[in-house]
Motif scaffolding. Structure first.
Motif, PDB file in Angstrom:
ATOM      1  N   LEU A 116       6.634   1.737   0.733  1.00  0.00           N
ATOM      2  CA  LEU A 116       6.829   1.729   2.072  1.00  0.00           C
ATOM      3  C   LEU A 116       5.608   2.161   2.972  1.00  0.00           C
ATOM      4  O   LEU A 116       4.786   2.853   2.576  1.00  0.00           O
ATOM      5  N   ARG A 117       5.667   1.256   3.914  1.00  0.00           N
ATOM      6  CA  ARG A 117       4.387   1.302   4.883  1.00  0.00           C
ATOM      7  C   ARG A 117       5.222   2.159   6.226  1.00  0.00           C
ATOM      8  O   ARG A 117       5.909   1.394   7.020  1.00  0.00           O
ATOM      9  N   VAL A 118       5.026   3.191   6.548  1.00  0.00           N
ATOM     10  CA  VAL A 118       5.722   4.023   7.558  1.00  0.00           C
ATOM     11  C   VAL A 118       5.010   4.492   8.663  1.00  0.00           C
ATOM     12  O   VAL A 118       3.607   5.049   8.543  1.00  0.00           O
ATOM     13  N   LEU A 119       5.552   3.926   9.817  1.00  0.00           N
ATOM     14  CA  LEU A 119       4.884   4.259  11.059  1.00  0.00           C
ATOM     15  C   LEU A 119       4.900   5.900  11.437  1.00  0.00           C
ATOM     16  O   LEU A 119       5.727   6.597  11.006  1.00  0.00           O
ATOM     17  N   ALA A 120       3.481   6.275  11.421  1.00  0.00           N
ATOM     18  CA  ALA A 120       3.304   7.613  11.475  1.00  0.00           C
ATOM     19  C   ALA A 120       2.678   8.281  12.934  1.00  0.00           C
ATOM     20  O   ALA A 120       3.371   9.085  13.351  1.00  0.00           O
TER      21      ALA A 120
END
Length: 398
Positions: free
Chosen positions: A57-61
């Motif tokens: 998962l590449r999660v907007l932070a």
């Protein structure tokens, strides 16, 4: 036969056998962008149902905007801890920022990473998403070098990259500062020309593979946008958030069949250093401008795609609710027309999006506007009060 010729014959036979027994191309790693700024209860089911097909998962932070400053995504750390997949925090630095205040940006990144770790999240990497113009790539490289020096040495650093950078002599030096790159091959030119061109994407991927010596990924679209009427200049693009503006919207949607074909070709003939595909974005229930998770998973796996709209009737005391279901794995358009063979109807009506024409033995529902029905989903069409509806004599016209 002399020994030398016997040896040649044996070598040739082994070569043929090896060619016939070549293993299938290894599957490409499949990852997901989670790009919602505000998490909702729908994330729980979406994460659960995506786990089998997507490794990471590449999660907007965190996001930085030219006017609005810094905005953090309101994630659900409990869901991410329970999910357990490798987690990469994505920092979005808007391409319209005039300059990057390196110290300020790095401070903000360190704070959000520290807060995530305090919440029990273990990071597998950091990705910087910055659409810098070619003229600003030297300054961007300087920033990435400084960021790399303050991040833990064991924490991989990646960047989102643009095909336009292929024309810059600065690109090799830029790529040398990071551990991997994510080449964005969707929505990179005039959106009026479409979201995605598979032939262009393949050309960019091959060109990128000749420049980078490190792993790279392709960021691929699983979503749609609407183009609003222009008032001069570039068109206004509406995506996840509705824009209060009058006028007819032109809907653009990435084609799952196109992306499925591209995925098959990349699996069979991957460019050098291609490590996998990253899909934008994780779809939530009710996301009207994203593929359903069923379709996205089927494309990622390379399954054959098909939609299967069929009539669904439910009756109680002579009152029929009329709906269409999509029993395939491919999202489909609302059916253009439905015809129902009926007897003894004393009332009927269509629901929003359809019009009804009625005769003594036939009800015809005709689509008035476009809409999508997700794979596994259902769309109510109308109702009728009749003594009998012959489902076998009724038809759905795609």
């Amino acid at each position: 036969m002399p020994f030398f010729f016997r040896l040649l014959a044996l070598f040739a036979a082994l070569t043929v056998l090896n060619g016939c027994n070549q293993p299938d191309a290894p599957p490409l790693d499949q990852q997901l962008y989670v790009w919602q700024r505000q998490w909702t209860p729908a994330h729980e089911a979406a994460l659960r149902d995506s786990r089998a097909d997507f490794s990471t998962l590449r999660v907007l932070a965190l996001q930085a905007f030219p006017q609005d400053g810094w905005r953090r995504a309101r994630i659900d750390p409990l869901l991410l801890r329970h999910d357990g997949r490798p987690l990469i925090a994505v920092i979005r630095l808007d391409g319209q920022l005039k300059t990057l205040d390196q110290d300020e940006v790095i401070t903000q990144i360190q704070q959000v990473l520290g807060d995530w770790q305090t919440q029990g999240l273990t990071l597998a990497g950091v990705e910087i998403d910055h659409d810098a113009g070619n003229a600003r790539l030297p300054a961007y490289r300087t920033f990435l070098t400084q960021l790399r020096s303050v991040l833990p040495a064991t924490l991989p650093l990646s960047i989102t990259a643009l095909p336009a950078w292929l024309d810059s002599p600065e690109l090799p030096g830029l790529l040398a500062t990071v551990d991997s790159s994510v080449l964005q091959v969707h929505a990179v030119s005039d959106p009026r020309l479409g979201l995605f061109d598979p032939d262009q994407a393949k050309q960019w991927a091959k060109a990128w593979s000749r420049i980078t010596t490190k792993p790279f990924y392709l960021a691929l679209p699983a979503y749609g946008v609407a183009l609003l009427p222009e008032t001069g200049g570039a068109p206004v693009v509406e995506s996840e958030v509705s824009i209060e503006r009058a006028g007819k919207r032109r809907e653009l949607l990435a084609d799952p069949q196109q992306l499925s074909t591209l995925g098959s070709e990349l699996r069979q003939h991957p460019p050098a250093h291609l490590a996998g595909l990253i899909w934008f974005r994780l779809p939530l229930a009710g996301d009207r401008r994203a593929w359903s998770l069923t379709t996205l998973g089927a494309v990622a796996r390379g399954d054959a795609l098909r939609s299967h709209p069929s009539l669904q009737l439910s009756e109680q005391n002579g009152l029929y609710d009329i709906a269409v279901t999509n029993q395939g794995n491919l999202d489909s358009a609302w059916p253009e027309r439905l015809t129902l063979a009926v007897q003894g109807c004393d009332g009927a009506d269509a629901l929003a999006g359809y019009a009804l024409q009625q005769s003594p033995d036939l009800l015809t529902f005709t689509r008035l506007r476009d809409g999508r029905m997700p794979a596994g989903g259902q769309r109510a069409i109308g109702w009728a009060r009749c003594t009998h509806i012959d489902q076998g004599g009724s038809n759905v016209h795609p």
